[in-house]
Design a protein around this motif. Structure first.
Motif, short mmCIF file in Angstrom:
data_model
loop_
_atom_site.label_atom_id
_atom_site.label_comp_id
_atom_site.label_asym_id
_atom_site.label_seq_id
_atom_site.Cartn_x
_atom_site.Cartn_y
_atom_site.Cartn_z
N ASP A 178 0.82 -1.21 0.00
CA ASP A 178 0.00 0.00 0.00
C ASP A 178 0.86 1.27 0.00
N ASN A 179 2.06 1.20 -0.60
CA ASN A 179 2.99 2.34 -0.66
C ASN A 179 3.36 2.88 0.72
N ARG A 180 3.47 2.01 1.69
CA ARG A 180 3.88 2.43 3.03
C ARG A 180 5.21 1.78 3.37
N ALA A 190 2.30 6.98 1.78
CA ALA A 190 2.58 7.35 0.39
C ALA A 190 2.54 8.86 0.17
N ASP A 191 1.73 9.58 0.93
CA ASP A 191 1.63 11.04 0.77
C ASP A 191 2.71 11.81 1.53
N GLY A 192 3.65 11.08 2.15
CA GLY A 192 4.75 11.72 2.88
C GLY A 192 4.47 11.92 4.35
#
Length: 128
Positions: free
Chosen positions: A2-4, A48-50
């Motif tokens: 999950d882009n983490r 994912a969004d920083g």
């Protein structure tokens, strides 16, 4: 994932292990230990969004007294448990307060205040 990016769980423990009789048979006693004190677990994740996610779990416990059951003395333990999912931007801070256990009749109070500031570290390539 999950882009983490998951970190390891960081744990801080300040406890005393209090023995209790878990089972008793003629000639055999089984003893278990209950951790009493302060346990703080943090699971960090870079989203994912920083932003940074922190899964916080805190447990504070104290021995309030003793009770005799079946001829055995057992500690009477009070616990305060706090769990929270928190999301931060790098550089933000949070103060968590209010975890406390109050004893009577002495009115002894045990309290914890936690201050967290999150700073994201960017991954960098080293070398050419």
């Amino acid at each position: 994932m999950d882009n983490r990016t998951f970190g390891d769980v960081a744990t801080s423990r300040v406890v005393a292990n209090h023995p209790i009789v878990a089972a008793s048979e003629p000639g055999k006693v089984t003893v278990e230990y209950l951790p009493v004190g302060y346990i703080f677990n943090v699971l960090p994740m870079r989203l994912a969004d920083g932003n940074i996610y922190l899964g916080l779990n805190m447990t504070m416990s104290d021995v309030l007294g003793e009770e005799i059951i079946g001829g055995n003395t057992y500690p009477v333990i009070s616990s305060c448990i706090f769990s929270a999912p928190l999301t931060f931007r790098s550089g933000e801070s949070v103060v968590i307060n209010g975890l406390e256990i109050e004893r009577t009749p002495k009115l002894k109070k045990t309290a914890i205040t936690v201050f967290v500031t999150v700073d994201a570290v960017q991954e960098m390539e080293i070398g050419a």
